[in-house]
Design a protein around this motif. Structure first.
Motif, PDB file in Angstrom:
ATOM      1  N   LEU A  45      -1.330   4.998  -9.909  1.00 53.09           N
ATOM      2  CA  LEU A  45      -0.820   3.629  -9.930  1.00 53.09           C
ATOM      3  C   LEU A  45      -1.084   2.939  -8.595  1.00 53.09           C
ATOM      4  O   LEU A  45      -1.583   1.809  -8.546  1.00 53.09           O
ATOM      5  CB  LEU A  45       0.684   3.639 -10.217  1.00 53.09           C
ATOM      6  N   VAL A  46      -0.773   3.619  -7.490  1.00 48.20           N
ATOM      7  CA  VAL A  46      -0.972   3.040  -6.160  1.00 48.20           C
ATOM      8  C   VAL A  46      -2.455   2.823  -5.889  1.00 48.20           C
ATOM      9  O   VAL A  46      -2.853   1.778  -5.349  1.00 48.20           O
ATOM     10  CB  VAL A  46      -0.341   3.937  -5.081  1.00 48.20           C
ATOM     11  N   ASP A  47      -3.295   3.784  -6.269  1.00 47.58           N
ATOM     12  CA  ASP A  47      -4.741   3.623  -6.066  1.00 47.58           C
ATOM     13  C   ASP A  47      -5.262   2.388  -6.799  1.00 47.58           C
ATOM     14  O   ASP A  47      -6.094   1.639  -6.271  1.00 47.58           O
ATOM     15  CB  ASP A  47      -5.491   4.858  -6.563  1.00 47.58           C
ATOM     16  N   SER A  48      -4.759   2.181  -8.012  1.00 48.71           N
ATOM     17  CA  SER A  48      -5.184   1.025  -8.801  1.00 48.71           C
ATOM     18  C   SER A  48      -4.755  -0.279  -8.134  1.00 48.71           C
ATOM     19  O   SER A  48      -5.523  -1.245  -8.061  1.00 48.71           O
ATOM     20  CB  SER A  48      -4.602   1.113 -10.210  1.00 48.71           C
ATOM     21  N   ILE A  49      -3.521  -0.308  -7.628  1.00 43.62           N
ATOM     22  CA  ILE A  49      -3.009  -1.495  -6.941  1.00 43.62           C
ATOM     23  C   ILE A  49      -3.828  -1.779  -5.685  1.00 43.62           C
ATOM     24  O   ILE A  49      -4.226  -2.924  -5.429  1.00 43.62           O
ATOM     25  CB  ILE A  49      -1.524  -1.302  -6.581  1.00 43.62           C
TER      26      ILE A  49
END
Length: 284
Positions: A45-49
């Motif tokens: 999720l953080v990588d995508s953000i």
């Protein structure tokens, strides 16, 4: 004149005040992301953000909360004080009442479902996934199922939903027998395996909240003499490489899609959005 100004800049070692420039433009080009702590369950999720924000010319400020309501509240003031242009909430304490007045002072989006339908949410429909998973296991004639969570039902809506789905098909769930809390990583999985393997009866299916935890359970059970897919079956969450390498089933909660959509919402003209994403159970 340009040369004279440049000479003064070099002589005085003047550096532009970035905050002043941002303030004058009315934008910080920074998005805040609250998350409980650094954990593999938030990595996709953080990588995508991060990727989506970077592609739009924005930077990201990660705000660890450790599930402390006061800390979360302090981070919310960053939005109110215009120190960030938008705020993405991941897992948090039950503090929707703090967000209600704040949503009129800046853009907020949650990546998990909240009770207040007036707040923006782009989230995986975990409740649907839990029901589908336990229903499938029940239909297959499996009766001895165990599951794990990070937080208790009174602290987490996710745990409450998982517990309700389990009990709909397998009856009353007793903590310490049918489910375990405070489980979240590989080492926890190994410790859980040691406890399970000491019992007289091994569950047919162990459903854990994280693929790294599942890997820990598999290794711990192997040390105790129990083999995955022979003596028991593991199901994880996250669709991480662990699940493919060790060939166990997992649930993909679409974090990449949700992260990108959360950033796009904050940078859009939309005022509110409620968008559930359907998870995928990957059977192996």
């Amino acid at each position: 004149m340009r040369k004279k100004v440049q000479t003064v800049i070099e002589d005085t070692k003047y550096v532009v005040n970035g905050n002043a420039v941002k303030l004058s433009k009315g934008e910080t080009f920074t998005l805040g992301v609250t998350l409980p702590y650094n954990s593999s369950c938030y990595s996709q999720l953080v990588d995508s953000i991060l990727y989506q924000a970077k592609s739009k010319g924005y930077q990201v400020l990660l705000l660890p909360t450790y599930y402390e309501e006061e800390t979360e509240s302090n981070y919310y003031t960053l939005l109110e004080q215009k120190m960030i242009d938008g705020l993405i909430l991941t897992s948090r304490t039950k503090n929707d009442h703090l967000l209600e007045p704040l949503r009129f002072k800046g853009k907020i989006v949650s990546t998990e479902k909240m009770d207040n339908e007036e707040l923006t949410m782009i989230y995986p429909d975990r409740k649907k996934a839990y029901d589908q998973l336990f229903s499938t296991l029940h239909t297959r004639g499996i009766s001895k199922v165990m599951f794990t969570t990070k937080r208790s039902a009174d602290q987490s809506q996710t745990t409450k939903n998982k517990l309700a789905a389990y009990e709909a098909y397998f009856g009353k769930a007793i903590e310490g027998e049918h489910y375990f809390t405070t489980i979240e990583n590989y080492e926890d999985g190994r410790a859980l395996a040691a406890e399970i393997s000491a019992r007289s009866s091994i569950p047919e299916v162990i459903y854990v909240n994280g693929d790294d935890t599942a890997a820990g359970v598999i290794f711990g059970m192997k040390q105790a003499g129990f083999i995955h897919k022979k003596d028991f079956t593991i199901i994880g969450e996250g669709n991480l490489p662990y699940s493919e390498i060790l060939s166990f089933s997992t649930i993909d909660f679409a974090p990449q899609k949700i992260g990108a959509s959360a950033v796009d919402f904050l940078l859009s003209e939309s005022e509110r959005l409620v968008q559930p994403e359907e998870p995928t159970i990957i059977w192996r």
